[in-house]
Write a protein that holds these residues in place. Structure first.
Motif, mmCIF file in Angstrom:
data_model
loop_
_atom_site.group_PDB
_atom_site.id
_atom_site.type_symbol
_atom_site.label_atom_id
_atom_site.label_comp_id
_atom_site.label_asym_id
_atom_site.label_seq_id
_atom_site.Cartn_x
_atom_site.Cartn_y
_atom_site.Cartn_z
ATOM 1 N N LEU A 45 0.729 -1.059 -0.059
ATOM 2 C CA LEU A 45 0.086 0.139 0.048
ATOM 3 C C LEU A 45 0.918 1.136 0.000
ATOM 4 N N LEU A 46 1.794 1.255 0.893
ATOM 5 C CA LEU A 46 2.658 2.412 0.770
ATOM 6 C C LEU A 46 3.488 2.659 -0.281
ATOM 7 N N GLU A 47 4.011 1.682 -1.281
ATOM 8 C CA GLU A 47 4.707 1.767 -2.436
ATOM 9 C C GLU A 47 3.662 2.269 -3.501
ATOM 10 N N ALA A 48 2.491 1.655 -3.276
ATOM 11 C CA ALA A 48 1.208 2.216 -4.329
ATOM 12 C C ALA A 48 0.976 3.680 -4.405
ATOM 13 N N HIS A 49 1.205 4.008 -2.858
ATOM 14 C CA HIS A 49 0.763 5.500 -2.748
ATOM 15 C C HIS A 49 1.837 6.407 -2.124
ATOM 16 N N ARG A 50 3.005 5.988 -2.600
ATOM 17 C CA ARG A 50 4.307 6.807 -2.097
ATOM 18 C C ARG A 50 4.262 8.092 -2.577
ATOM 19 N N GLY A 51 3.579 8.437 -3.647
ATOM 20 C CA GLY A 51 3.874 9.977 -4.035
ATOM 21 C C GLY A 51 3.091 10.777 -3.010
ATOM 22 N N ILE A 52 2.169 10.242 -2.540
ATOM 23 C CA ILE A 52 1.365 11.296 -1.338
ATOM 24 C C ILE A 52 2.506 11.711 -0.278
ATOM 25 N N VAL A 53 3.510 10.762 0.156
ATOM 26 C CA VAL A 53 4.250 11.084 1.029
ATOM 27 C C VAL A 53 5.316 12.208 0.389
ATOM 28 N N PHE A 54 5.579 11.908 -0.622
ATOM 29 C CA PHE A 54 6.665 12.863 -1.249
ATOM 30 C C PHE A 54 6.080 14.220 -1.326
ATOM 31 N N LYS A 55 4.745 14.241 -2.077
ATOM 32 C CA LYS A 55 3.967 15.544 -2.225
ATOM 33 C C LYS A 55 3.811 16.169 -0.904
ATOM 34 N N VAL A 56 3.695 15.630 0.012
ATOM 35 C CA VAL A 56 3.590 16.326 1.225
ATOM 36 C C VAL A 56 4.675 16.821 1.880
ATOM 37 N N ALA A 57 5.877 15.951 1.814
ATOM 38 C CA ALA A 57 7.165 16.390 2.253
ATOM 39 C C ALA A 57 7.452 17.778 1.400
ATOM 40 N N ASN A 58 7.489 17.528 -0.079
ATOM 41 C CA ASN A 58 7.756 18.599 -0.669
ATOM 42 C C ASN A 58 7.140 19.844 -0.493
ATOM 43 N N THR A 59 5.849 19.537 0.001
ATOM 44 C CA THR A 59 5.131 20.976 0.433
ATOM 45 C C THR A 59 5.483 21.582 1.530
ATOM 46 N N TYR A 60 6.001 20.824 2.624
ATOM 47 C CA TYR A 60 6.341 21.278 3.972
ATOM 48 C C TYR A 60 7.635 21.668 4.225
ATOM 49 N N CYS A 61 8.581 21.263 3.379
ATOM 50 C CA CYS A 61 10.053 21.392 3.394
ATOM 51 C C CYS A 61 10.803 21.750 2.283
ATOM 52 N N ARG A 62 11.601 22.894 2.557
ATOM 53 C CA ARG A 62 12.455 22.995 1.420
ATOM 54 C C ARG A 62 13.799 22.186 1.070
ATOM 55 N N ASN A 63 14.466 22.269 2.276
ATOM 56 C CA ASN A 63 15.717 21.628 2.410
ATOM 57 C C ASN A 63 15.560 20.201 1.767
ATOM 58 N N PRO A 64 16.370 19.566 1.102
ATOM 59 C CA PRO A 64 16.315 18.177 0.653
ATOM 60 C C PRO A 64 16.535 17.285 1.848
ATOM 61 N N ASP A 65 17.446 17.524 2.767
ATOM 62 C CA ASP A 65 17.601 16.622 3.979
ATOM 63 C C ASP A 65 16.131 16.592 5.051
ATOM 64 N N TRP A 88 -6.688 8.154 4.173
ATOM 65 C CA TRP A 88 -6.351 7.774 5.336
ATOM 66 C C TRP A 88 -4.648 8.232 5.449
ATOM 67 N N MET A 89 -4.280 7.920 4.460
ATOM 68 C CA MET A 89 -2.839 8.122 4.062
ATOM 69 C C MET A 89 -2.551 9.638 4.487
ATOM 70 N N TYR A 90 -3.450 10.478 3.650
ATOM 71 C CA TYR A 90 -3.249 11.807 3.494
ATOM 72 C C TYR A 90 -3.319 12.732 4.817
ATOM 73 N N ARG A 91 -4.315 11.941 5.377
ATOM 74 C CA ARG A 91 -4.591 12.463 6.752
ATOM 75 C C ARG A 91 -3.526 12.377 7.977
ATOM 76 N N ILE A 92 -2.990 11.116 8.025
ATOM 77 C CA ILE A 92 -1.675 11.060 8.678
ATOM 78 C C ILE A 92 -0.435 11.856 8.267
ATOM 79 N N ALA A 93 -0.149 11.846 6.943
ATOM 80 C CA ALA A 93 0.982 12.432 6.174
ATOM 81 C C ALA A 93 0.793 14.081 6.545
ATOM 82 N N LEU A 94 -0.378 14.634 6.290
ATOM 83 C CA LEU A 94 -0.509 16.037 6.794
ATOM 84 C C LEU A 94 -0.338 16.454 7.973
ATOM 85 N N ASN A 95 -1.175 15.412 8.976
ATOM 86 C CA ASN A 95 -0.825 15.750 10.311
ATOM 87 C C ASN A 95 0.674 15.817 11.114
ATOM 88 N N VAL A 96 1.564 14.755 10.366
ATOM 89 C CA VAL A 96 2.802 14.831 10.812
ATOM 90 C C VAL A 96 3.631 15.802 10.139
#
Length: 176
Positions: A23-43, A72-80
């Motif tokens: 499931l994580l692999e199938a929807h991994r783009g969500i993780v990266f979209k959220v991370a890209n939206t909230y962090c500038r620095n690659p690290d 469900w994944m978006y909700r967790i990812a955005l909260n984190v």
């Protein structure tokens, strides 16, 4: 008998990890979209993506398969991400331009400079939004339905419509 129970438990745990991994692999783009939206620095993005994955795994036992996994994944990812950004904000302020998240050239409508300026202005607008409105706009721009956005953010569909309408009005005013 006790060994059979241990083997069965180990098999169930392995199956759960495999389901979650798929499931994580199938929807991994969500993780990266959220991370890209909230962090500038690659690290920082990598750290946030890892934290999101960790929190998804911790929350997975409570996942209800009757609900859409991406919601469900978006909700967790955005909260984190919001928690991470709040903590990071105490240490330093990071505005997130979309061009860090999107690695493709901006379209040209015959006047490339104007389009680039408009995109940069929109990026600055988004970066200046509070965490909640940034999440709302991210989901809207990804063309999620108002129902999905409401479920992810934990607000009513009417509230989603009102907030999006207000954001559109602010965009028109600030980018005009």
């Amino acid at each position: 008998m006790e060994q059979l129970a241990l083997d069965s438990t180990a098999q169930q745990a392995r199956a759960t990890r495999q389901r979650f991994g798929a499931l994580l692999e199938a929807h991994r783009g969500i993780v990266f979209k959220v991370a890209n939206t909230y962090c500038r620095n690659p690290d920082d993005r990598d750290e946030l993506a890892q934290e999101i994955a960790t929190q998804l795994w911790r929350a997975y036992p409570g996942y209800d398969p009757q609900r859409a996994f991406p919601t469900w994944m978006y909700r967790i990812a955005l909260n984190v991400a919001i928690s991470h950004a709040r903590g990071d904000g105490r240490r330093r302020r990071h505005a997130v331009p979309l061009d860090d998240a999107v690695h493709e050239p901006v379209g040209d409508d015959g006047d490339g400079f104007e389009v680039d300026d408009q995109v940069r202005a929109l990026q600055r607008f988004i970066a200046a939004l509070d965490h909640f409105n940034r999440a709302l706009l991210l989901l809207y721009l990804e063309e999620h339905s108002y129902r999905e956005i409401a479920e992810i953010l934990g607000i009513s569909e009417t509230n989603v419509a009102t907030k999006i309408s207000r954001l559109k009005q602010r965009i028109r005013q600030e980018l005009a």
